[in-house]
Enzyme design. Sequence first.
Site, PDB file in Angstrom:
ATOM      1  N   ASP A   5      11.386  -0.089  -3.665  1.00 20.67           N
ATOM      2  CA  ASP A   5      12.719  -0.168  -4.251  1.00 20.67           C
ATOM      3  C   ASP A   5      13.608  -1.130  -3.473  1.00 20.67           C
ATOM      4  O   ASP A   5      13.257  -1.594  -2.385  1.00 20.67           O
ATOM      5  CB  ASP A   5      13.369   1.219  -4.258  1.00 20.67           C
ATOM      6  CG  ASP A   5      12.665   2.197  -5.170  1.00 20.67           C
ATOM      7  OD1 ASP A   5      12.113   1.757  -6.196  1.00 20.67           O
ATOM      8  OD2 ASP A   5      12.671   3.405  -4.853  1.00 20.67           O
ATOM      9  N   ARG A  56       4.843  -0.666  -5.458  1.00 22.18           N
ATOM     10  CA  ARG A  56       6.152  -1.293  -5.605  1.00 22.18           C
ATOM     11  C   ARG A  56       7.190  -0.580  -4.739  1.00 22.18           C
ATOM     12  O   ARG A  56       7.213   0.645  -4.682  1.00 22.18           O
ATOM     13  CB  ARG A  56       6.591  -1.275  -7.070  1.00 22.18           C
ATOM     14  CG  ARG A  56       5.739  -2.164  -7.967  1.00 22.18           C
ATOM     15  CD  ARG A  56       6.178  -2.100  -9.410  1.00 22.18           C
ATOM     16  NE  ARG A  56       5.961  -0.783  -9.995  1.00 22.18           N
ATOM     17  CZ  ARG A  56       6.205  -0.475 -11.265  1.00 22.18           C
ATOM     18  NH1 ARG A  56       6.711  -1.390 -12.074  1.00 22.18           N
ATOM     19  NH2 ARG A  56       5.972   0.727 -11.724  1.00 22.18           N
ATOM     20  N   ARG A  71      12.057   9.436  -0.437  1.00 22.53           N
ATOM     21  CA  ARG A  71      13.484   9.563  -0.124  1.00 22.53           C
ATOM     22  C   ARG A  71      14.053  10.899  -0.606  1.00 22.53           C
ATOM     23  O   ARG A  71      14.956  11.468   0.035  1.00 22.53           O
ATOM     24  CB  ARG A  71      14.251   8.388  -0.727  1.00 22.53           C
ATOM     25  CG  ARG A  71      13.925   7.064  -0.049  1.00 22.53           C
ATOM     26  CD  ARG A  71      14.370   5.873  -0.881  1.00 22.53           C
ATOM     27  NE  ARG A  71      15.807   5.890  -1.121  1.00 22.53           N
ATOM     28  CZ  ARG A  71      16.412   5.075  -1.985  1.00 22.53           C
ATOM     29  NH1 ARG A  71      15.706   4.224  -2.711  1.00 22.53           N
ATOM     30  NH2 ARG A  71      17.721   5.146  -2.142  1.00 22.53           N
TER      31      ARG A  71
END
Length: 257
Positions: free
Chosen positions: A53, A51, A198
């Site tokens: 973001d 998945r 990130r």
Amino acid sequence: MEYDGSGFSGWQRLNKPGEPGRRDEPTVQAALEQALSFVAGEAVEVVCAGRTDAGVHAAAQVVHFDGPARRDPRGWVLGTTSRLPPAICVRWCVPVADDFHARFCARARRYRYSILNRPVRPALQRQYLSWERRPLDADAMHRAAQALVGEHDFSAFRTVHCQAPHARRDLQHIDVSRAGEVVTIEVQANAFLHHMVRNIVGSLLPVGRGERPEGWVGELLTGRDRTAAGPTAPSAGLVFLGPRYPAQWGLPAEVEL
């Protein structure tokens, strides 16, 4: 499939079809399921390899579904893509064994993060680039990042909202390089925590700017304290390059180990 995540609230469908709530927020999963269901003539649900973001892009997201209707691969690809918004397309489709699972059969996943490193922000390709105006030492960032290679507890690089049952991951490879004004971080692991890439990038940037020593990243890893690490880097620079599977599944070479 590939998609530009700029206009989507991430991959995951935010509610089931017909349910109230956040149905007005566009997601990649919802758009894909709607298009597949049109081609199939009945409802289709999908499972993805990883998945993404909100604002994160994908170059080779792998999805599986149980086809309720008989269509040849070309029909699924062209028919589905014709019903998708311009920011999403299906690149290829192959039949797989009944026990294949896009998520659980993947042995690795790859991401690339791109930073435009110059005094002026980008105009072109801005949805695919983060921006850092201060000079970055990509070699120092690369050396610092090598402390993360191996199986570790990555609690220092997971969001507080991460729902994974534990933070142990096997980071198999990380490379930081520069090509002109663009600094690129490529990373591969068996799996990733929420915001892990990130957050790693956000902790490498102070090293690249000379604000932290190279050994600081290893200290963060050992300390397991998210509050001590760098901020979460923007989503725009992140691309999911895709998962990797054993050859037994007969998938295209770009997603094979």
